[in-house]
Every structure is written in C-alpha cells, then in structure tokens.
Scaffold this motif. Sequence first.
Motif, PDB file in Angstrom:
ATOM      1  N   UNK A 135      16.479  -9.144  12.186  1.00 32.21           N
ATOM      2  CA  UNK A 135      17.714  -8.635  12.191  1.00 32.21           C
ATOM      3  C   UNK A 135      17.977  -8.231  10.463  1.00 32.21           C
ATOM      4  N   UNK A 136      17.650  -9.146   9.776  1.00 29.67           N
ATOM      5  CA  UNK A 136      18.234  -9.041   8.284  1.00 29.67           C
ATOM      6  C   UNK A 136      17.445  -8.896   7.281  1.00 29.67           C
ATOM      7  N   UNK A 137      16.075  -9.103   7.355  1.00 25.73           N
ATOM      8  CA  UNK A 137      15.228  -8.896   6.276  1.00 25.73           C
ATOM      9  C   UNK A 137      14.981  -7.486   6.299  1.00 25.73           C
ATOM     10  N   UNK A 138      14.571  -6.870   5.051  1.00 25.06           N
ATOM     11  CA  UNK A 138      14.029  -5.613   4.747  1.00 25.06           C
ATOM     12  C   UNK A 138      13.482  -5.691   3.513  1.00 25.06           C
ATOM     13  N   UNK A 139      12.588  -4.595   3.535  1.00 30.07           N
ATOM     14  CA  UNK A 139      11.716  -4.574   2.143  1.00 30.07           C
ATOM     15  C   UNK A 139      11.583  -3.040   1.879  1.00 30.07           C
ATOM     16  N   UNK A 140      11.281  -2.555   0.603  1.00 25.96           N
ATOM     17  CA  UNK A 140      11.289  -1.186   0.179  1.00 25.96           C
ATOM     18  C   UNK A 140      10.444  -1.299  -1.046  1.00 25.96           C
ATOM     19  N   UNK A 141       9.676  -0.096  -1.527  1.00 25.53           N
ATOM     20  CA  UNK A 141       9.086   0.205  -2.754  1.00 25.53           C
ATOM     21  C   UNK A 141       9.734   1.040  -3.728  1.00 25.53           C
ATOM     22  N   UNK A 142       9.919   0.480  -5.054  1.00 25.77           N
ATOM     23  CA  UNK A 142      10.534   1.057  -6.046  1.00 25.77           C
ATOM     24  C   UNK A 142       9.572   1.337  -7.136  1.00 25.77           C
ATOM     25  N   UNK A 143       9.794   2.143  -7.928  1.00 26.96           N
ATOM     26  CA  UNK A 143       9.001   2.671  -9.152  1.00 26.96           C
ATOM     27  C   UNK A 143       9.091   1.545 -10.212  1.00 26.96           C
ATOM     28  N   UNK A 144       7.940   1.299 -10.610  1.00 30.82           N
ATOM     29  CA  UNK A 144       8.045   0.357 -11.847  1.00 30.82           C
ATOM     30  C   UNK A 144       6.966   0.638 -12.948  1.00 30.82           C
ATOM     31  N   UNK A 145       7.015  -0.010 -14.162  1.00 30.52           N
ATOM     32  CA  UNK A 145       6.006   0.507 -15.055  1.00 30.52           C
ATOM     33  C   UNK A 145       5.122  -0.925 -15.235  1.00 30.52           C
ATOM     34  N   UNK A 146       3.794  -0.458 -15.562  1.00 27.46           N
ATOM     35  CA  UNK A 146       2.637  -1.516 -15.590  1.00 27.46           C
ATOM     36  C   UNK A 146       3.213  -2.846 -16.621  1.00 27.46           C
ATOM     37  N   UNK A 147       2.700  -3.691 -16.542  1.00 28.71           N
ATOM     38  CA  UNK A 147       2.903  -4.998 -17.571  1.00 28.71           C
ATOM     39  C   UNK A 147       1.714  -5.113 -18.098  1.00 28.71           C
ATOM     40  N   UNK A 148       1.607  -5.830 -19.181  1.00 26.19           N
ATOM     41  CA  UNK A 148       0.248  -6.238 -19.758  1.00 26.19           C
ATOM     42  C   UNK A 148      -0.380  -5.305 -20.357  1.00 26.19           C
ATOM     43  N   UNK A 149      -1.878  -5.129 -20.305  1.00 26.12           N
ATOM     44  CA  UNK A 149      -2.520  -3.980 -20.901  1.00 26.12           C
ATOM     45  C   UNK A 149      -2.408  -2.689 -20.106  1.00 26.12           C
TER      46      UNK A 149
END
Length: 921
Positions: free
Chosen positions: A599-613
């Motif tokens: 009932x309560x768990x949700x997930x979604x994708x958001x934009x991000x920038x790469x970390x490291x090299x």
Amino acid sequence: MFLNKFTILFLLFLLGVYLLHTPIYSKSAAHPFHNAEWIGFTQDARAEEWSTRHVTFNQPPHDISSWLPTPEELHQTPRTSFVAPLLRKEFSIKRRVESATVTVSGLGLYELWLNGTKANDHVLEPAQTSYDKRAFYNVIDVTQQLRYGDNVIGLMLGNGFFGQNIAFAPDLSYGAPRAILTLVVKYADGSEWKLHSDDNWRASSGPLLFDNIFMGETYDARLYPQGWAEPDFNDSRWSPAEIMAAPTNQLEPQAMEPMRKVREVNPVAILPAEDGWILDMGINMTGWLQFSLSERKGTVISIRFAEHLMPDRMNIDSASTGIHATGGEQKHIYIFSGDGLETWEPRFSYQGFRYAQIKGLSKKPKLDQFTAWLIRTDVSRAGTFESSDPLINKFYEVSMLTIEDNMQGLLSDCPHRERCAWMGDIHAVAEAATYNFDLRKFWRKTTHDIETMLGTGGGSPNGGLPLDPRAPTNIAVGKRDCGQARPDWGAATVLVPWYAYLYYGDLALLEESWPMMEDWMAYLEEFAVQDGIINDGFGDWCPPGSNTKMDTPSALTSTALYYQSLTYMETMATALNKSSAAAHYKNQATVIKDAFNQRFYTSYEIATTPTGSSPRIVINNASYGDGSSKQVNLTQKIQQLITEGTYSFKVDNAFIGSDPAPGVVKKLVLEYTINGELKHQVYTENSNVHFFNRTIATYGSQTGSAFALHTGIVPEDKRQLIADGLASLIMEESNGHYTTGIFGHRPLYTVLNDYGHSHVTRHLWSIIDWPSLGFMTEKHGLTTWPEVPYNWQEGRRYRRNSFNHPMHSGFAATFHESIGGIRPDAEHPGFEQFILRPTFLADLDWAKATYKAPQGLISSHWLREGNDIIWNIEIPTGTQAEIQLPLIEKKHIYLKGKQLNRNQFTLESGKWAIGIRATYP
C-alpha cells in the motif's frame, strides 16, 4: 429456617455489595493498616471569597492575538474546592523505642508531621493513580522523631488529583480528602504498640483555604494554628475526625521513587509590570515558587504563572498554560499574618512556568527573596551527553529539561494544561527518557496504570472500534481518560513493558503484563486490522505548523506501530517460553509487512548527474519527427550538450528549433553508447530525456520513510533506497528542513546516520530558520520543546499551545544510540550484551555519551586527532559489546595499535581505545 429463592438471591446481593465496598485491609491482621479507618474533615467554615475560584471556558483560535472574546465566552462559573483539613492525635511513649514506622495513605496529597516537624523531604505524595482502582500508601521511618513522653502525630491533607473538582469538569473528583494511617512502635523489650486513624483523632480546617492541583492555593497565614502538631496544643475547639468511605479496595505500597524538590532555581531578573512585578526564572520549569517577605497583617498578594510575557513585556501571557481548557490560571493567593518575615511555599499544587507576576506588594522585591524549586519524581540520572558543539548540547539540554519537567508520578504531556499521561506521548519519548533516567520502577508503575484503565474508555468512535474490556484508554491513569485508546496511542500497552524488558531485563513485568498485552493485540487483530492495515489513529502528531500540516496518513503510522508491536510480542513470547504465541505473532507480522509495503511503498526515477570520472557517451543517431520523411537530425546538437556536461533535456519545439510535422505526434529515436554499452530509446514529444537516473524509494513523506525504517517494516533490500529517498525528501523537496511530527522525528536522525546520511543530520542541527530545532532555541530562546513548532512572528503573542511537551524530546535518543552509539541488544536484554555503533558526525571535534546500565557504567567517547578518530569506550564487568562500524572501511580500524581488517567485532568488559585512521599506510 426456610429461605425462599428471593431471600437467598437478596442475601447474595448484600454479600456482593459488602465485599465490593469492604477494603481488603479492613480486618486483616496481616495488612499494614490493621483496624485503621479512613478519616477526614468536611465541615466548611471558609469564607466563599477565598474558598472559591471562578472558571471560564472558551476556545479562542490558536493565534490568540486575533481573538476578540464575546461576553458569553467570558462567562464565569464559581467552583469551590474541598476543605483541606488538619488531623492530629496525641499519644505517649513511656519505654525505650527500638523502631517506629508510619504506614499512611493520604488522598489526594498529604504531609505527615510528628512533634512539630515534617516527617521527610517528600512532596506531593502519594503518586497519582486511578483512585477507584488502586491507591498508594507509604511506609515512613519515624524512629528519630519520637520522644519519650508526650508526642503528636499530624496530617495535612490536600485535594491533589483525588479531590480535583475545579479544572475541566467537577465530576473528575473522587471526593473530599481522606487518609488512613497506622503507627507501629516496637519497643526495646520486644513488645509492640499500634496507633490507628479513627474518629478519636481531632480535626479542623486550616490556613489553606483553597487548593487545586491545576489552579494553585489560597493560604491565610493568620489562620495557621501555631503548634498544632506539637504536644500541649489546645485542640478543644477542634472536632472529632470524620469516618470516610474507603476510596478503593486495593491499597498498594508505592514502589516508585517519591517526588522531591530536586533542584533550586534562582530567578534571573525582576521586571516592572503593569500591575506589580514579574519574576523571570530563566528557564521554563515545573515546580513552585518559595518566598520570604514581610508585609502588614492582612496584606493580600497574588502570584500568577506563565510561560511567556505579553509582547509589551508588562504582563505575563498565561494562554499557553491551558487556561481556556482548565478554566483558570495557575495562581496563588497569600494573606500575610504580619508576624515579621514570612516564608511560604505551596504544598499541594505545582506549576509549569518561567514567569511569575506578583501583585499586592508594598514595594519592589529583591531577587534573593525568591527561590523556585524544580519538582519531579526523584529518579536518578542514568545518562549524560556532551559534545564540542554548544548548539547540539543545547538541543540535548532542552530535551532533558522538557522530560524532567513532566515526571510527577507519571510522564505527562505538559505540566500545566492537562498534566495527563497521554499514551502516544509516553511511547514517543520513552527511549530518550530511559537513556537518561533510571525508570525501571517508573515504567512498572506506568504499566500497571494502563492495566487499571482497561475497558473504561467507551469505545473508539473515530475509528468505529467498539468498546472492549481489552482496550486501554488514551490517557493511562485518572478519570479524565479521553476515551478508548486509538491504535497508535494504545501501542504503549506493549511498548512500555517492552522497554522495561529491553533496557532493564525486567522479565517479571512481562509475565505480569502478558495477559494485558496479549488481549490488546487480539483486540486489534479482531477489530482494527482490515486487509493488513490499521486505518485508525491520531497520526504523526504536531508536526511543524500544526496537525493541518500532517503529511503522513495515520494508517501508515498505526500499521507500522502494530507491526513493531508484533515483532516485540514475538520476542517477549519467546522469552516467556510461549512458542505458539511467538509463531502466531511472527506469522501475523509477515502479513502486515506485505500489506504495508503493497500500500505505501513507491519508487520512481529522477534525473541525476554522474559521479566520479566522466562517462564516455557517443550519440550514434538522434532523429526527431513523425517517423516518415519529416525528420530532424539532432545527433550533433545532443552530442554538443553532453560535451558541455548537460545530461538532461526536454523534447519540445523550443529545444528542436522547429516543428518538422505540425499537428502530428512526433518521437525522438535515440541510439547511443555509454562507455561502449549500446542503448536504444524512444521518447514522445514533450518528454524529458535523462541519460542518468536514480531510483527514489519512499513511503510518501519524511515520517513515512523514517518511521518505516525505525519499526523494521522495510524489506531489507529496500532499506538503503528508502534512506536515500529520505535524505532527498529533506534536502531537495523540503529545502533542507524537517517536516515530521512526534513519530517521524523520534528516529529521523538515527536512521539518516545509520544509512550514510549524517551530513543531513549535521545540516538540520546547524540551521536556525523555521522549521528547525535551532529556530526554537536561538531565535526564540526556548528552554523546553513546545507542543507545536510554529513560525512565530515577532511582536505578536505566542500561540496558545503548550511550550513544554516532552513528546518532542523523543529524538534525543539519537544522542546516545547514534552519536554515542550505545544501543541495547534485544537478544540480550538488560544490557547483558549491547551494541556500540557511533556516528562520527562531521565538523564535530568530539562527543561523549554515558549510560548507567544495570551492570555498570557504559561510556563512549570519541575525538578527532587531525584526520584520525580515537574512540575510547568502557564496558562494564560481566557484559560485552558488539562493535559495529559498517560505514568505516575495515582497513582503517585499529585496536591496540594493530590493524583489524574488520568493522564488526566483539569486545569484553574493560576500557578500550579504537583508532579510525583516515589514511591507510
């Protein structure tokens, strides 16, 4: 003799009535009261002017600055307190005394006097109970106070909560004050003599003309009968004591610590008032004010108490102390005898206050004429915390004072307005309180308080739950119970005994309270659980800005609490060798966990920038159009964006520069490689393109995620995702501020720290804008946590909510369990084995936490030396600690100068120094 059926039934009825109303102590030689009687005095010769207070009930808006009351809202109703009697009895001692003890119960409150001296340093005794169910008695050693020859024993009685017929409603009283007493004198020759309370005692009203636990006292020093508790006093004008009805059939010794004047608080300033003078105590405290003053005979002064001043600082503002609910202010009236310097303090009431406004003095008083006393149940301190950051230390100190201010025989919601043991407040702050005070007897008393209230609440209409004898009430003790407990508040039924077991290893309390806990869980399973969810509850109470800002459904917190209770019940059932019960709770927990996450768990994708090299991205083809000849080649345009470090864009005409196929749905067909891995994606127009995404997992709010992690209801493979999402909710969606109420705030910082987001904790503990802890302490100088953290405006009255609510101290468990890292181990209750898992908070030079476990002192003290950390720990004899440093690379951990290559290991008792080196040689 022939008895017909009716006669037999009638006799059985009379026997039942007799048994119901006959105290268990009445004729039992084994009981400490033997043949003693309950006595009191109700003859009322007091002037109505002094014995009566006028109450006014209304409900102004919380932002009281805008309130313009109507005459109806200011209507006054007179209410008169019960007589506060003096009781005395003379007796003679003619032999050498070996020992002497007094066993006494005085309800609501009493003071015991012998030969002109108060018998001990206890105050406000005995502790509050549900008096129709049980009452406490005290056993007092008076050997040293007896003298050869004539003696006098005396009692001063006050109303307390027993005779509380003024505040809220008059039907909250159990009746007029009364007492029962037995004095047992054992002589050196082995013989014994007893004195009992009965109608041979003498009784009178005294100088205390009005007393109410909420509204204070009226004391006429002219009426004090000098020498009343000494021999040779002439009591011929006094009356025989009255025999009073027994309030309960259940008298028990008070096992918990007494209340005392634990700390002197000296006022820091005297301010001129519009009428009189205002004392500033410097802190928001619970207790009373003592003065030493001289005035002419008959001079009347009043002392009113508040947490705030009016904006013009010329009057106190008592609105936050609950006057609109109780009906009146906390106020004392004192009438001088004129006999030189008069020193006075209350006996049968206490106040929650920072400021006291005094009216009626003939001249400006001096600071040294006043002393305030912080009064609480005299439990010893069990824990300490300090660090290199003064602001963090202040958060800890404010939390502790707020808890201290609310321990008067129970853990109350506030020390002025309600003074009630609200169940949700109790379990929200229970662990923070337990880390810092020895509450093993306190929690035992609380557990049995809850038990006395089972089935008396009248149902739970908010959730449509029926009245049930297995259900407690929202308030753990007393007549003002506020109805049958809602599921989230009722969780204290399980959690309080659990904490007594977890922290003190109190298996006996589990055995005693098991039927109550088992019944409560069965009631919830039968009536409250629907498809694996409990929908009813008060919810995440009092987030910043009021309950209108609550962003977490009560179904989430109630269900999570139910799941937590199920897991604890499984552990307790196992400890009590109840294997079938343990299996049932385990199975039920699985059902609830699945339903909760569905009932309560949700997930979604958001934009991000790469970390490291920087990754190597090559655009092979990017064409935009309707799929026919009307196409635009965007390969070079998108490759240029990536070269410039832009990894997100929106597919629309503004980005394209033209519309290749007006009126037709278009698509971007994108073929590219990331570090050689081929990707192929299609986006419709007006879509967002992200070359890098990250998953945000959440239970919908800061509280939802923090509380789910705290209660263990998050699937193991989702916990880090949820913690990462929690950090994002705080720093990105809430602009770096917390939004939690009492349930979410309790674990917030610990779960952030445990999952690698201690930088968020450090941020939240550094800011001083609203909403934040620093806003309350630095912008508004608060010394206790308020009921609701509002964005108060300069120049306006504070809102009328309480400013002393320990439910908001629950987060302070973090100082021990996370910064110091001292944690109990449920598999080894009572700290037979425990966990040490500290958080080395950034920008903190050092921190130290101590805890007095049943086995001895546990100490966790870490400090930075350059880029390294030295962690000094002390483990008591007979215990061992599991060291957990999951966020530290194994190669950086040293013990006795040697590299361990482990970040989890066990240490035996003793003193240890663990090194965490920033660099690896």
